[in-house]
Design an enzyme around this catalytic site. Structure first.
Site, mmCIF file in Angstrom:
data_model
loop_
_atom_site.group_PDB
_atom_site.id
_atom_site.type_symbol
_atom_site.label_atom_id
_atom_site.label_comp_id
_atom_site.label_asym_id
_atom_site.label_seq_id
_atom_site.Cartn_x
_atom_site.Cartn_y
_atom_site.Cartn_z
ATOM 1 N N HIS A 1 -16.760 -0.899 -95.030
ATOM 2 C CA HIS A 1 -17.556 0.226 -94.517
ATOM 3 C C HIS A 1 -18.107 -0.082 -93.117
ATOM 4 O O HIS A 1 -17.952 0.698 -92.185
ATOM 5 C CB HIS A 1 -18.711 0.519 -95.485
ATOM 6 C CG HIS A 1 -19.569 1.675 -95.073
ATOM 7 N ND1 HIS A 1 -19.670 2.829 -95.807
ATOM 8 C CD2 HIS A 1 -20.367 1.855 -93.984
ATOM 9 C CE1 HIS A 1 -20.484 3.664 -95.194
ATOM 10 N NE2 HIS A 1 -20.933 3.095 -94.087
ATOM 11 N N GLU A 2 -18.727 -1.254 -92.993
ATOM 12 C CA GLU A 2 -19.325 -1.615 -91.703
ATOM 13 C C GLU A 2 -18.254 -1.953 -90.669
ATOM 14 O O GLU A 2 -18.377 -1.589 -89.496
ATOM 15 C CB GLU A 2 -20.294 -2.788 -91.870
ATOM 16 C CG GLU A 2 -21.487 -2.505 -92.776
ATOM 17 C CD GLU A 2 -22.279 -1.263 -92.376
ATOM 18 O OE1 GLU A 2 -22.303 -0.916 -91.187
ATOM 19 O OE2 GLU A 2 -22.863 -0.635 -93.271
ATOM 20 N N HIS B 1 -16.864 1.076 -88.968
ATOM 21 C CA HIS B 1 -17.687 1.570 -87.858
ATOM 22 C C HIS B 1 -17.324 0.840 -86.562
ATOM 23 O O HIS B 1 -17.202 1.437 -85.500
ATOM 24 C CB HIS B 1 -19.176 1.342 -88.142
ATOM 25 C CG HIS B 1 -19.757 2.324 -89.120
ATOM 26 N ND1 HIS B 1 -19.632 3.682 -88.981
ATOM 27 C CD2 HIS B 1 -20.478 2.134 -90.253
ATOM 28 C CE1 HIS B 1 -20.242 4.290 -89.992
ATOM 29 N NE2 HIS B 1 -20.764 3.372 -90.783
HETATM 30 ZN ZN LIG Z 1 -21.963 3.848 -92.402
#
Ligand SMILES: [Zn+2]
Ligand SMILES: [Zn+2]
Length: 155
Positions: free
Chosen positions: A67-68, A71
């Protein structure tokens, strides 16, 4: 260690998919509270919450790490876009092969460098995150130098 391995695996997938070398982010464990991870886009850094990592183990690694990282990858590939927008969803699902879920109060994306539009009586001002927070959090008011009207957030 497991975090680094997951990170490297995901990074390899992205390098292969885009046929380029993404710059690996620096990883640290300095997040406290309810946030699982924070991606600092311009600094190319991911910070994880060591308490939540210890408590959630594998689940944390399989969810929070991609998830990170997504980004970070989105920022390197597309620049500054919506944090959980179509670029991020594509990165999660097509590149990293995980469901694009935004976990409950688990993370925030750092918004340093982002500006916020405010209007007065005569123009639109782009305010820094620092000023925006001062208005929202601390109740500060800013006056336009030209028309002397208070700045209001453009919604
Ligand atoms: Zn996020
Ligand atoms: Zn004005």
């Amino acid at each position: 260690m497991q975090v680094q391995r997951q990170l490297q695996r995901d990074l390899d997938k992205a390098n292969q998919f885009f046929n380029k070398q993404f710059t690996p982010p620096t990883v640290s464990y300095a997040v406290r509270g309810v946030k699982a991870g924070v991606a600092y886009l311009q600094r190319n850094e991911i910070r994880f919450n060591p308490t939540l990592l210890a408590e959630n183990g594998t689940e944390f690694i399989q969810q929070v790490v991609p998830h990170e990282l997504a980004h970070i990858l989105v920022y390197q590939q597309f620049g500054l876009v919506q944090p959980h927008g179509k670029e991020w969803k594509m990165m999660m699902e097509q590149v990293l092969g995980v469901p694009a879920e935004t976990y409950h109060c688990f993370d925030t994306t750092s918004v340093q460098g982002k500006t916020f539009p405010y209007s007065c009586g005569c123009q639109t001002h782009q305010l820094s995150i620092r000023r925006h927070n001062a208005i929202v959090r601390d109740g500060r008011a800013y006056i336009c130098k030209k028309c002397k009207q208070p700045l209001k957030a453009v919604s």
